[in-house]
Design a protein around this motif. Structure first.
Motif, PDB file in Angstrom:
ATOM      1  N   GLY A  62       0.983  -1.678   0.083  1.00  0.00           N
ATOM      2  CA  GLY A  62      -0.329  -0.012   0.045  1.00  0.00           C
ATOM      3  C   GLY A  62       0.705   1.022   0.503  1.00  0.00           C
ATOM      4  O   GLY A  62       1.971   1.065  -0.247  1.00  0.00           O
ATOM      5  N   PRO A  63       0.628   2.148  -0.417  1.00  0.00           N
ATOM      6  CA  PRO A  63       1.271   3.725  -0.098  1.00  0.00           C
ATOM      7  C   PRO A  63       1.730   3.423   1.249  1.00  0.00           C
ATOM      8  O   PRO A  63       1.975   3.523   2.171  1.00  0.00           O
ATOM      9  N   LYS A  64       3.020   4.036   1.111  1.00  0.00           N
ATOM     10  CA  LYS A  64       4.032   4.888   1.786  1.00  0.00           C
ATOM     11  C   LYS A  64       5.318   3.799   1.831  1.00  0.00           C
ATOM     12  O   LYS A  64       6.064   3.534   2.683  1.00  0.00           O
ATOM     13  N   MET A  65       5.060   2.670   1.046  1.00  0.00           N
ATOM     14  CA  MET A  65       6.096   1.715   1.141  1.00  0.00           C
ATOM     15  C   MET A  65       7.448   2.021   0.189  1.00  0.00           C
ATOM     16  O   MET A  65       6.930   3.142  -0.393  1.00  0.00           O
ATOM     17  N   ARG A  66       8.311   2.101   0.121  1.00  0.00           N
ATOM     18  CA  ARG A  66      10.058   2.646   0.019  1.00  0.00           C
ATOM     19  C   ARG A  66       9.766   1.743  -1.156  1.00  0.00           C
ATOM     20  O   ARG A  66       9.873   0.621  -1.500  1.00  0.00           O
ATOM     21  N   LEU A  67      10.141   2.280  -2.075  1.00  0.00           N
ATOM     22  CA  LEU A  67      10.184   2.096  -3.893  1.00  0.00           C
ATOM     23  C   LEU A  67      11.462   1.045  -4.046  1.00  0.00           C
ATOM     24  O   LEU A  67      11.137   0.091  -4.491  1.00  0.00           O
ATOM     25  N   ASN A  68      12.277   1.411  -2.873  1.00  0.00           N
ATOM     26  CA  ASN A  68      13.952   0.314  -3.507  1.00  0.00           C
ATOM     27  C   ASN A  68      14.397  -0.522  -1.996  1.00  0.00           C
ATOM     28  O   ASN A  68      15.466  -1.070  -2.000  1.00  0.00           O
ATOM     29  N   ASP A  69      12.826  -0.692  -1.796  1.00  0.00           N
ATOM     30  CA  ASP A  69      13.440  -1.767  -0.341  1.00  0.00           C
ATOM     31  C   ASP A  69      13.116  -3.396  -0.411  1.00  0.00           C
ATOM     32  O   ASP A  69      13.037  -4.131   0.587  1.00  0.00           O
ATOM     33  N   GLY A  70      13.333  -3.522  -1.602  1.00  0.00           N
ATOM     34  CA  GLY A  70      13.479  -5.021  -2.250  1.00  0.00           C
ATOM     35  C   GLY A  70      12.397  -6.073  -2.559  1.00  0.00           C
ATOM     36  O   GLY A  70      12.902  -7.224  -3.226  1.00  0.00           O
ATOM     37  N   ARG A  71      11.682  -5.920  -1.607  1.00  0.00           N
ATOM     38  CA  ARG A  71       9.889  -6.508  -1.827  1.00  0.00           C
ATOM     39  C   ARG A  71       9.757  -6.215  -3.183  1.00  0.00           C
ATOM     40  O   ARG A  71       9.450  -5.723  -3.500  1.00  0.00           O
ATOM     41  N   SER A 111     -12.309 -10.137   8.356  1.00  0.00           N
ATOM     42  CA  SER A 111     -11.352 -10.999   7.011  1.00  0.00           C
ATOM     43  C   SER A 111     -10.982  -9.813   5.730  1.00  0.00           C
ATOM     44  O   SER A 111     -11.512  -8.429   6.632  1.00  0.00           O
ATOM     45  N   PRO A 112      -9.765  -9.956   4.779  1.00  0.00           N
ATOM     46  CA  PRO A 112      -9.755  -8.685   3.771  1.00  0.00           C
ATOM     47  C   PRO A 112     -11.097  -8.570   3.062  1.00  0.00           C
ATOM     48  O   PRO A 112     -12.316  -9.071   2.512  1.00  0.00           O
ATOM     49  N   LYS A 113     -11.289  -6.918   3.062  1.00  0.00           N
ATOM     50  CA  LYS A 113     -12.582  -6.075   2.323  1.00  0.00           C
ATOM     51  C   LYS A 113     -11.712  -5.664   0.905  1.00  0.00           C
ATOM     52  O   LYS A 113     -12.409  -5.759  -0.352  1.00  0.00           O
ATOM     53  N   VAL A 114     -10.240  -5.873   0.846  1.00  0.00           N
ATOM     54  CA  VAL A 114      -9.960  -5.208  -0.493  1.00  0.00           C
ATOM     55  C   VAL A 114      -8.877  -5.292  -1.456  1.00  0.00           C
ATOM     56  O   VAL A 114      -8.225  -6.419  -1.058  1.00  0.00           O
ATOM     57  N   ASN A 115     -10.156  -6.012  -2.645  1.00  0.00           N
ATOM     58  CA  ASN A 115      -9.317  -7.373  -3.572  1.00  0.00           C
ATOM     59  C   ASN A 115      -8.395  -6.304  -3.746  1.00  0.00           C
ATOM     60  O   ASN A 115      -7.839  -5.776  -3.729  1.00  0.00           O
ATOM     61  N   ARG A 116      -7.494  -7.156  -5.157  1.00  0.00           N
ATOM     62  CA  ARG A 116      -6.059  -7.314  -4.903  1.00  0.00           C
ATOM     63  C   ARG A 116      -6.242  -6.098  -6.333  1.00  0.00           C
ATOM     64  O   ARG A 116      -5.445  -5.100  -6.188  1.00  0.00           O
ATOM     65  N   ALA A 117      -6.554  -5.933  -7.107  1.00  0.00           N
ATOM     66  CA  ALA A 117      -6.843  -4.917  -8.920  1.00  0.00           C
ATOM     67  C   ALA A 117      -7.373  -4.128  -7.427  1.00  0.00           C
ATOM     68  O   ALA A 117      -6.735  -2.903  -8.542  1.00  0.00           O
ATOM     69  N   GLU A 118      -8.279  -3.597  -6.866  1.00  0.00           N
ATOM     70  CA  GLU A 118      -8.120  -2.333  -5.774  1.00  0.00           C
ATOM     71  C   GLU A 118      -7.441  -1.422  -5.713  1.00  0.00           C
ATOM     72  O   GLU A 118      -6.844  -0.685  -5.230  1.00  0.00           O
ATOM     73  N   GLY A 119      -7.167  -2.286  -5.083  1.00  0.00           N
ATOM     74  CA  GLY A 119      -5.940  -2.091  -3.804  1.00  0.00           C
ATOM     75  C   GLY A 119      -4.223  -1.915  -4.434  1.00  0.00           C
ATOM     76  O   GLY A 119      -3.337  -0.995  -4.309  1.00  0.00           O
ATOM     77  N   GLU A 127      -1.101   4.251  -7.980  1.00  0.00           N
ATOM     78  CA  GLU A 127      -1.184   6.290  -8.192  1.00  0.00           C
ATOM     79  C   GLU A 127      -0.614   6.568  -7.362  1.00  0.00           C
ATOM     80  O   GLU A 127      -0.215   7.893  -7.310  1.00  0.00           O
ATOM     81  N   TYR A 128      -0.208   5.675  -5.842  1.00  0.00           N
ATOM     82  CA  TYR A 128       0.840   6.497  -5.307  1.00  0.00           C
ATOM     83  C   TYR A 128       2.365   6.510  -5.286  1.00  0.00           C
ATOM     84  O   TYR A 128       2.175   7.693  -5.378  1.00  0.00           O
ATOM     85  N   LYS A 145       2.877   6.949  -8.249  1.00  0.00           N
ATOM     86  CA  LYS A 145       3.118   7.464  -9.520  1.00  0.00           C
ATOM     87  C   LYS A 145       3.383   8.683  -9.409  1.00  0.00           C
ATOM     88  O   LYS A 145       3.796  10.311  -9.752  1.00  0.00           O
ATOM     89  N   GLY A 146       2.727   9.175  -8.169  1.00  0.00           N
ATOM     90  CA  GLY A 146       2.634  10.951  -7.436  1.00  0.00           C
ATOM     91  C   GLY A 146       3.891  10.959  -7.367  1.00  0.00           C
ATOM     92  O   GLY A 146       4.215  11.564  -6.076  1.00  0.00           O
ATOM     93  N   LEU A 147       4.539  10.361  -6.738  1.00  0.00           N
ATOM     94  CA  LEU A 147       6.145  10.320  -6.131  1.00  0.00           C
ATOM     95  C   LEU A 147       6.832  11.107  -7.138  1.00  0.00           C
ATOM     96  O   LEU A 147       7.103  10.920  -8.227  1.00  0.00           O
ATOM     97  N   PRO A 148       7.939  12.410  -6.310  1.00  0.00           N
ATOM     98  CA  PRO A 148       9.160  12.899  -7.563  1.00  0.00           C
ATOM     99  C   PRO A 148       9.767  11.815  -8.200  1.00  0.00           C
ATOM    100  O   PRO A 148       9.842  11.105  -7.669  1.00  0.00           O
ATOM    101  N   LYS A 149      10.025  12.538  -9.045  1.00  0.00           N
ATOM    102  CA  LYS A 149      10.522  11.878  -9.921  1.00  0.00           C
ATOM    103  C   LYS A 149      11.837  11.310  -9.637  1.00  0.00           C
ATOM    104  O   LYS A 149      12.417  10.010  -9.675  1.00  0.00           O
ATOM    105  N   GLU A 150      12.765  11.856  -8.068  1.00  0.00           N
ATOM    106  CA  GLU A 150      13.799  11.314  -7.630  1.00  0.00           C
ATOM    107  C   GLU A 150      13.645  10.497  -7.011  1.00  0.00           C
ATOM    108  O   GLU A 150      14.812   9.607  -6.128  1.00  0.00           O
TER     109      GLU A 150
END
Length: 342
Positions: A199-208, A311-319, A325-326, A328-333
């Protein structure tokens, strides 16, 4: 929810805003991915939140929106050292720990210390404050499982001296000392075993896998799949996970509970989903499978359903759409930022 499913979990009667004095909660690892979402949750539920983080993998940007609030405070501190919090505490959420291979392979000693010394310090604080504590364990305690899907009764298949052992065994010790404090000292403890979350706030470069795939797609790079991609994961959206953690904390159940989404997918198929989501024209590149990489991950969430009514409510496509979108909105750097150096 039926009465049978909710007999361990009470929500309305425990909301902090029903009390004259706000309940106080300490969140360790507060500036990390999950910790920051938990801070948001407890602020929204009317608690006074004390965040703690040494920022070795966390980022203050995740919680900077909370700093102006009168019911939030922050301690820049390493939980592996003695913890002092003035005043009363009602709850402690111990979520301080490197959680991605790219981190804990670079800082193995710190990873072991936060799982052992850090957990010991948090449990000691819970005992001193008569506070309830929830410990963030992980599906990694199951190792490369021989049982599928994984139930809480499964003891795991872990290589204690392999490269992932510093994380896996730190978490296994964490569970053991938590139960010892519960049985010997009578501390109110809860243990959540967290499966792959995104979800949002993950690091792009954390290797997961998820941030790695999306980051590569956004940079126009081929998506890296290890092995033949047949290994499976089960991805849970962060809002669902946080709700499960909240329910477990407020329940009366002291033993480990799996929280995750049982919707299993192979990493190859997952990479293809990311290609479709991002409309990227790149290819899939195959690399050798890392040592001790789990072949299967799927939680059995029967206990969470029965005990917590969760039980989880958010399906994978929605999540995935929200997460993309999160990013994509990060600064390019941020897209080209190298993994954190320690």
């Amino acid at each position: 929810m039926t009465a049978e499913k909710t007999n361990h979990f009470t929500n309305a009667s425990t909301r902090a805003d029903n009390n004259l004095t706000k309940k106080r909660v300490l969140v360790t690892g507060a500036a990390g991915f999950l910790g920051s979402h938990l801070c948001d949750k407890f602020i929204n539920e009317g608690y006074h939140v004390i965040g703690m983080d040494n920022l070795i993998t966390g980022d203050l940007k995740n919680i900077e929106h909370l700093f102006p609030l009168p019911n939030f405070e922050f301690y820049h501190h390493d939980v592996s050292k003695f913890i002092h919090i003035p005043g009363e505490l009602d709850y402690i959420l111990h979520f301080a720990s490197p959680a991605s291979p790219i981190d804990y392979l670079k800082i193995p000693i710190q990873t072991l210390k936060v799982g052992s010394l850090g957990t010991h310090n948090c449990l000691g604080l819970a005992k001193a404050k008569n506070a309830r504590i929830i410990i963030a364990s992980t599906s990694e305690i199951y190792g490369d499982p021989l049982v599928h899907p994984q139930t809480e009764e499964y003891w795991g298949n872990v290589n204690p001296i392999g490269p992932r052992g510093v994380y896996d065994e730190a978490k296994r010790f964490q569970e053991a000392i938590t139960m010892a404090y519960h049985t010997f000292h009578g501390v109110e403890t809860r243990i959540v075993r967290i499966f792959n979350t995104y979800g949002p706030k993950m690091r792009l470069n954390d290797g997961r896998a998820l941030p790695a795939f999306i980051g590569q797609a956004l940079r126009g790079e081929d998506l890296t799949v290890f092995g033949d991609g047949s290994q499976t994961r089960s991805f849970c959206y962060v809002d669902d996970l946080v709700d499960g953690i909240y329910r477990l904390l407020l329940s009366d159940y002291a033993f480990p509970v799996n929280i995750g989404n049982p919707d299993e997918i192979s990493l190859l198929d997952f990479a293809k989903e990311i290609l479709t989501l991002t409309d990227a024209t790149v290819k899939i590149a195959y690399k050798p499978l890392p040592k001790d990489d789990p072949k299967q991950r799927q939680p059995d969430i029967s206990k969470a359903k029965e005990i917590l009514g969760w039980s989880p409510k958010v399906n994978r496509a929605e999540g995935l759409k929200k997460t993309y979108e999160y990013f994509k909105g990060l600064p390019k750097e941020e897209l080209f930022k190298l993994p954190k150096e320690f």
